[in-house]
Scaffold this motif. Sequence first.
Motif, mmCIF file in Angstrom:
data_model
loop_
_atom_site.group_PDB
_atom_site.id
_atom_site.type_symbol
_atom_site.label_atom_id
_atom_site.label_comp_id
_atom_site.label_asym_id
_atom_site.label_seq_id
_atom_site.Cartn_x
_atom_site.Cartn_y
_atom_site.Cartn_z
ATOM 1 N N LEU A 174 19.281 49.309 -8.695
ATOM 2 C CA LEU A 174 18.761 50.411 -9.489
ATOM 3 C C LEU A 174 19.604 50.628 -10.744
ATOM 4 O O LEU A 174 20.837 50.655 -10.696
ATOM 5 N N ARG A 175 18.904 50.771 -11.876
ATOM 6 C CA ARG A 175 19.544 50.987 -13.167
ATOM 7 C C ARG A 175 18.813 52.088 -13.929
ATOM 8 O O ARG A 175 17.617 52.287 -13.742
ATOM 9 N N SER A 176 19.543 52.770 -14.781
ATOM 10 C CA SER A 176 18.915 53.759 -15.650
ATOM 11 C C SER A 176 17.866 53.096 -16.532
ATOM 12 O O SER A 176 18.005 51.939 -16.936
ATOM 13 N N ASP A 177 16.828 53.862 -16.868
ATOM 14 C CA ASP A 177 15.771 53.343 -17.744
ATOM 15 C C ASP A 177 15.972 53.762 -19.200
ATOM 16 O O ASP A 177 15.053 53.638 -20.008
ATOM 17 N N THR A 178 17.172 54.261 -19.564
ATOM 18 C CA THR A 178 17.387 54.736 -20.931
ATOM 19 C C THR A 178 16.982 53.676 -21.955
ATOM 20 O O THR A 178 17.399 52.519 -21.868
ATOM 21 N N ALA A 179 16.133 54.080 -22.902
ATOM 22 C CA ALA A 179 15.573 53.131 -23.870
ATOM 23 C C ALA A 179 14.947 53.900 -25.023
ATOM 24 O O ALA A 179 14.487 55.034 -24.859
ATOM 25 N N PRO A 180 14.881 53.272 -26.212
ATOM 26 C CA PRO A 180 14.166 53.896 -27.335
ATOM 27 C C PRO A 180 12.667 53.617 -27.226
ATOM 28 O O PRO A 180 12.256 52.474 -27.013
ATOM 29 N N LEU A 181 11.872 54.647 -27.397
ATOM 30 C CA LEU A 181 10.418 54.513 -27.268
ATOM 31 C C LEU A 181 9.700 54.619 -28.604
ATOM 32 O O LEU A 181 8.462 54.607 -28.649
ATOM 33 N N ASN A 182 10.451 54.716 -29.700
ATOM 34 C CA ASN A 182 9.804 54.929 -30.999
ATOM 35 C C ASN A 182 8.960 53.751 -31.446
ATOM 36 O O ASN A 182 7.910 53.934 -32.075
ATOM 37 N N HIS A 183 9.376 52.527 -31.118
ATOM 38 C CA HIS A 183 8.564 51.371 -31.509
ATOM 39 C C HIS A 183 7.252 51.343 -30.725
ATOM 40 O O HIS A 183 6.194 51.000 -31.270
ATOM 41 N N MET A 184 7.308 51.721 -29.451
ATOM 42 C CA MET A 184 6.089 51.823 -28.655
ATOM 43 C C MET A 184 5.144 52.864 -29.247
ATOM 44 O O MET A 184 3.931 52.618 -29.389
ATOM 45 N N VAL A 185 5.688 54.021 -29.616
ATOM 46 C CA VAL A 185 4.853 55.081 -30.200
ATOM 47 C C VAL A 185 4.230 54.609 -31.510
ATOM 48 O O VAL A 185 3.050 54.856 -31.778
ATOM 49 N N SER A 186 5.005 53.899 -32.319
ATOM 50 C CA SER A 186 4.483 53.389 -33.582
ATOM 51 C C SER A 186 3.301 52.455 -33.350
ATOM 52 O O SER A 186 2.284 52.523 -34.060
ATOM 53 N N GLN A 187 3.411 51.613 -32.340
ATOM 54 C CA GLN A 187 2.317 50.701 -32.021
ATOM 55 C C GLN A 187 1.097 51.460 -31.489
ATOM 56 O O GLN A 187 -0.051 51.126 -31.819
ATOM 57 N N ILE A 188 1.332 52.490 -30.681
ATOM 58 C CA ILE A 188 0.225 53.312 -30.190
ATOM 59 C C ILE A 188 -0.533 53.935 -31.356
ATOM 60 O O ILE A 188 -1.767 53.890 -31.429
ATOM 61 N N LEU A 189 0.223 54.508 -32.297
ATOM 62 C CA LEU A 189 -0.411 55.199 -33.424
ATOM 63 C C LEU A 189 -1.103 54.230 -34.376
ATOM 64 O O LEU A 189 -1.973 54.634 -35.142
ATOM 65 N N SER A 190 -0.736 52.952 -34.300
ATOM 66 C CA SER A 190 -1.414 51.969 -35.149
ATOM 67 C C SER A 190 -2.839 51.704 -34.681
ATOM 68 O O SER A 190 -3.681 51.252 -35.462
ATOM 69 N N VAL A 191 -3.119 51.966 -33.394
ATOM 70 C CA VAL A 191 -4.474 51.758 -32.872
ATOM 71 C C VAL A 191 -5.205 53.068 -32.621
ATOM 72 O O VAL A 191 -6.433 53.076 -32.513
#
Length: 342
Positions: free
Chosen positions: A199-216
């Motif tokens: 088990l490991r922390s899931d800490t991660a940046p999600l801004n690139h994912m959000v940018s891709q979501i908003l592109s569609v």
Amino acid sequence: MYMEADKILLDHGSGGKMSFHLVHDLIRPIFDNPMLDALHDGAVIDMGEEMGGKRLAFSTDSYVVDPIFFPGGSIGDLAVNGTVNDVAMCGGRPLYLSCGLTIEEGFAMGDLEKILQDMNKAAEKAGVKVVTGDTKVVPRGAVDKIFINTSGIGMIPDGVDIASQNARAGDLIILSGTIADHGMTVLIQREGLAFDSPLRSDTAPLNHMVSQILSVCKTIHVLRDPTRGGLGTALNEIAGASKVGIRIEEQKIPIKNETAGICELLGFDPLYVANEGKLIAIVDAGHADDVLSIVRKDEYGKDACIIGQVVADHCGRVVLQTRIGGTRIVDMLTGGQLPRIC
């Protein structure tokens, strides 16, 4: 509810009902203004016509996690990723961060350097810059090792209107991956529990994912990262703000076997355990499949699922359809399960 205690308790900072009422009943009325009243992950600031009608997303957070190093991350990358994600949940493209350090006298210089290097690596991965900050050193015992505050600003694209009160009946709810990984990782490290677990922390940046979501799909109604208080608390806040009901299905909520096993063994409900690299996207049904496809293509969204929908009945309530066919009210947590997880 905060008036039931004449002093601040740990539960006031753990993301449940007491945190909610502390903000709603004490803090918000004192600083009353429309941007604060939205109670989103950050403020959306309209810069006005003289600034070309641009909008900023602005957020701040303080990180007091114990321990400061844990599998998958540290207080350093957590402090960058958490604020980057809060700006992104407003629909903003994060650009710049500040960094405030409060350091206990006697703290190891080598640990400080490692934390700062972790922050720098996280900032590079997110594509943001740390451009200002402050450092304070306090006597031994006045703070536990090191606390970090980060604030972030970003630009919100035209046509994007993401807010906690925007969920509508018929919307579908997308969760970007497995829940409770961060909170349980930190807990077992803090308590020195000898689990043979990857088990490991899931800490991660999600801004690139959000940018891709908003592109569609620019018409995303709500984005939220379910950090303190977990998935259950975040959905309750959205249901309350939007004055709608939410129905989710237990069998569709992704959770790793090892995380579920540790939660069950230690008596924690994973719905209320903190996450640091997951998001909730609430979107109209007609765009849900396209958004889900984009999320699953991201390195942090491979386990994404549609976990439920927004409904017109049981306003302000979250209802869970259990695996065995029953239903359960997922209320906001009365006390805090895991203090100092973030």
